[in-house]
Design a protein around this motif. Structure first.
Motif, PDB file in Angstrom:
ATOM      1  N   ARG A   7     -47.364  -0.548  74.596  1.00  8.86           N
ATOM      2  CA  ARG A   7     -46.814   0.471  75.676  1.00  8.86           C
ATOM      3  C   ARG A   7     -45.943   1.549  74.939  1.00  8.86           C
ATOM      4  N   ARG A   8     -44.849   0.906  74.191  1.00  2.00           N
ATOM      5  CA  ARG A   8     -44.011   1.933  73.543  1.00  2.00           C
ATOM      6  C   ARG A   8     -44.559   2.742  72.567  1.00  2.00           C
ATOM      7  N   PHE A   9     -45.638   2.253  71.884  1.00  6.48           N
ATOM      8  CA  PHE A   9     -46.256   3.115  70.813  1.00  6.48           C
ATOM      9  C   PHE A   9     -46.863   4.450  71.484  1.00  6.48           C
ATOM     10  N   TRP A  10     -47.479   4.287  72.829  1.00  8.14           N
ATOM     11  CA  TRP A  10     -48.314   5.368  73.253  1.00  8.14           C
ATOM     12  C   TRP A  10     -47.157   6.410  73.869  1.00  8.14           C
ATOM     13  N   GLU A  11     -45.829   5.891  74.206  1.00  2.41           N
ATOM     14  CA  GLU A  11     -44.733   6.655  74.727  1.00  2.41           C
ATOM     15  C   GLU A  11     -44.031   7.373  73.740  1.00  2.41           C
ATOM     16  N   SER A  12     -44.092   6.734  72.427  1.00  2.00           N
ATOM     17  CA  SER A  12     -43.259   7.294  71.336  1.00  2.00           C
ATOM     18  C   SER A  12     -43.527   8.719  71.137  1.00  2.00           C
ATOM     19  N   PRO A  13     -42.185   9.677  70.890  1.00  6.36           N
ATOM     20  CA  PRO A  13     -42.079  10.829  70.664  1.00  6.36           C
ATOM     21  C   PRO A  13     -42.423  11.129  69.171  1.00  6.36           C
ATOM     22  N   ALA A  14     -42.608  10.041  68.397  1.00  3.57           N
ATOM     23  CA  ALA A  14     -42.922   9.952  67.092  1.00  3.57           C
ATOM     24  C   ALA A  14     -44.249   9.884  66.714  1.00  3.57           C
ATOM     25  N   ARG A  15     -45.139   9.524  67.707  1.00  2.00           N
ATOM     26  CA  ARG A  15     -46.582   9.179  67.421  1.00  2.00           C
ATOM     27  C   ARG A  15     -47.269  10.263  66.799  1.00  2.00           C
ATOM     28  N   LYS A  16     -48.196  10.132  65.632  1.00  2.00           N
ATOM     29  CA  LYS A  16     -48.832  11.379  65.047  1.00  2.00           C
ATOM     30  C   LYS A  16     -50.124  11.113  65.281  1.00  2.00           C
ATOM     31  N   ARG A  17     -51.115  12.045  64.958  1.00  2.00           N
ATOM     32  CA  ARG A  17     -52.421  11.897  64.643  1.00  2.00           C
ATOM     33  C   ARG A  17     -52.862  11.771  63.151  1.00  2.00           C
ATOM     34  N   ARG A  18     -53.578  11.242  62.637  1.00  4.72           N
ATOM     35  CA  ARG A  18     -54.084  11.078  61.228  1.00  4.72           C
ATOM     36  C   ARG A  18     -55.710  10.794  61.070  1.00  4.72           C
ATOM     37  N   GLY A  19     -56.237  11.641  60.097  1.00  5.33           N
ATOM     38  CA  GLY A  19     -57.491  11.325  59.848  1.00  5.33           C
ATOM     39  C   GLY A  19     -57.494  10.994  58.222  1.00  5.33           C
ATOM     40  N   GLY A  20     -58.774  11.199  57.468  1.00  6.07           N
ATOM     41  CA  GLY A  20     -58.555  11.214  56.251  1.00  6.07           C
ATOM     42  C   GLY A  20     -59.758  10.222  55.419  1.00  6.07           C
ATOM     43  N   GLU A  21     -59.627   9.925  54.234  1.00  3.61           N
ATOM     44  CA  GLU A  21     -60.657   9.296  53.382  1.00  3.61           C
ATOM     45  C   GLU A  21     -61.189   8.021  54.198  1.00  3.61           C
ATOM     46  N   VAL A  22     -60.470   7.280  54.526  1.00  5.00           N
ATOM     47  CA  VAL A  22     -60.619   5.735  54.770  1.00  5.00           C
ATOM     48  C   VAL A  22     -61.152   5.699  56.180  1.00  5.00           C
ATOM     49  N   CYS A  23     -60.608   6.376  57.132  1.00  3.31           N
ATOM     50  CA  CYS A  23     -60.950   6.274  58.696  1.00  3.31           C
ATOM     51  C   CYS A  23     -61.711   7.726  58.929  1.00  3.31           C
ATOM     52  N   GLU A  24     -63.102   7.678  59.532  1.00  2.00           N
ATOM     53  CA  GLU A  24     -63.772   8.812  59.634  1.00  2.00           C
ATOM     54  C   GLU A  24     -63.034   9.790  60.751  1.00  2.00           C
ATOM     55  N   SER A  25     -62.565   8.974  61.787  1.00  2.00           N
ATOM     56  CA  SER A  25     -62.233   9.430  63.182  1.00  2.00           C
ATOM     57  C   SER A  25     -60.591   9.875  62.867  1.00  2.00           C
ATOM     58  N   LEU A  26     -60.175  10.546  63.825  1.00  2.00           N
ATOM     59  CA  LEU A  26     -58.727  10.592  64.050  1.00  2.00           C
ATOM     60  C   LEU A  26     -57.933   9.493  64.523  1.00  2.00           C
ATOM     61  N   GLY A  27     -57.090   9.059  63.883  1.00  2.00           N
ATOM     62  CA  GLY A  27     -56.124   7.791  64.482  1.00  2.00           C
ATOM     63  C   GLY A  27     -54.845   8.218  65.051  1.00  2.00           C
ATOM     64  N   TYR A  28     -53.970   7.593  65.577  1.00  2.00           N
ATOM     65  CA  TYR A  28     -52.664   7.546  65.725  1.00  2.00           C
ATOM     66  C   TYR A  28     -51.631   6.632  64.998  1.00  2.00           C
ATOM     67  N   TYR A  29     -50.526   7.104  64.627  1.00  2.00           N
ATOM     68  CA  TYR A  29     -49.581   6.197  64.002  1.00  2.00           C
ATOM     69  C   TYR A  29     -48.103   6.554  64.272  1.00  2.00           C
ATOM     70  N   VAL A  30     -47.190   5.365  64.248  1.00  2.00           N
ATOM     71  CA  VAL A  30     -45.740   5.731  64.125  1.00  2.00           C
ATOM     72  C   VAL A  30     -45.549   5.111  62.751  1.00  2.00           C
ATOM     73  N   GLY A  31     -44.989   5.796  62.007  1.00  2.00           N
ATOM     74  CA  GLY A  31     -44.550   5.312  60.688  1.00  2.00           C
ATOM     75  C   GLY A  31     -44.668   6.520  59.603  1.00  2.00           C
TER      76      GLY A  31
END
Length: 290
Positions: A64-88
């Protein structure tokens, strides 16, 4: 957990180091005895999975806190074909100073996100620090010039195709020329390990581990010497593999130098984990990074 073996002789197949049956396996426990983690760090066994050791309420609150975090960002790249989300913060293909500055910038947000009774990151890292200290070994975030690496990465992703996370390994990226002198590069003299904590995995996409640590010739031939991703699935044909069920509440640690991937789940599946890498950078010190 299932294991499969085939004896292909395809000319493009990966070459490298292969473990024997006593090594190439996952140990399974229902409680946190960290002796097997030491065995993974010391390359005595491929991995260990601790089943259901994360408090379900804590996991739900972290998501729950992950999805509400203002620091959550989107990321795609070589390993994951679709965009994902991350905090860190990711160290991948960045100058050391950039990664450490990003780690410092995200630290407060991570502390707030992890301020949950029963959260597993602090528990696990504290237990590992104490266990290693009994052998005279220090455990800490990787550091340079007084700045420390991000302690954990929280991420959510899913993707179509054969794999949600494509075949890759975690060692090659530690060679990044822009990180020359960063102590994570010294872990290549030992073993680069991955720690993963499953908070949710609605369709139980499996972790796939292949019994090969690719050699430099294979990495160079495939153009993966500095990235380690993605390995074309066809070069893995005929190599022994383990398909490990991963369930919410599990913590699993493995030798990340082996090629590994995550099985795809149906559209709409939810997969959220917390993770970091770690390894000895000297006989007396284990460091972690993300």
């Amino acid at each position: 957990m299932t294991t499969s073996t085939a004896r292909g002789t395809e000319p493009g197949r990966l070459t490298g180091w292969h473990g024997d049956p006593a090594y190439f396996r996952f140990l399974e426990h229902d409680h946190l005895d960290l002796d097997p983690v030491i065995d993974v760090l010391r390359r005595r066994v491929l991995g260990v999975v601790y089943r259901g050791v994360i408090d379900a309420g804590a996991a739900a609150e972290l998501v729950r806190r992950f999805w509400e975090s203002p620091a959550r960002k989107r990321r795609g790249g070589e390993v994951c074909e679709s965009l994902g989300y991350y905090v860190g913060a990711y160290h991948y293909h960045k100058p050391t100073a950039t990664y450490l500055a990003e780690s410092a910038g995200i630290a407060g947000y991570l502390r707030k996100l992890l301020d949950v009774p029963g959260e597993p990151v602090t528990m696990f890292r504290t237990m590992l620090r104490e266990r290693l200290a009994a052998e005279g070994v220090t455990f800490r975030p990787a550091a340079q010039d007084g700045a420390g690496a991000c302690p954990v990465l929280m991420r959510h992703w899913n993707a179509g195709g054969a794999f949600a996370l494509q075949p890759h390994e975690d060692a090659s990226q530690c060679r990044e020329p822009q990180q020359a002198g960063f102590e994570v590069q010294r872990t290549l003299e030992y073993t680069v390990c991955a720690v993963n904590m499953c908070l949710e995995n609605s369709d139980n996409g499996r972790l796939v581990m292949w019994n090969v640590v690719p050699d430099d010739d294979s990495k160079s031939r495939l153009g993966l010497y500095y990235s380690g991703s993605p390995y074309p699935p066809e070069v893995l044909d005929g190599i022994e593999s383990i398909w490990l069920d991963v369930r919410p509440g599990d913590i699993y640690v493995f030798n990340g130098e082996h090629v590994h991937a995550v099985e795809a789940s149906p559209p709409g599946a939810k997969r959220t984990t917390m993770a970091w890498n770690m390894g000895f950078c000297s006989d007396e010190t284990v460091v972690s990074w993300t």
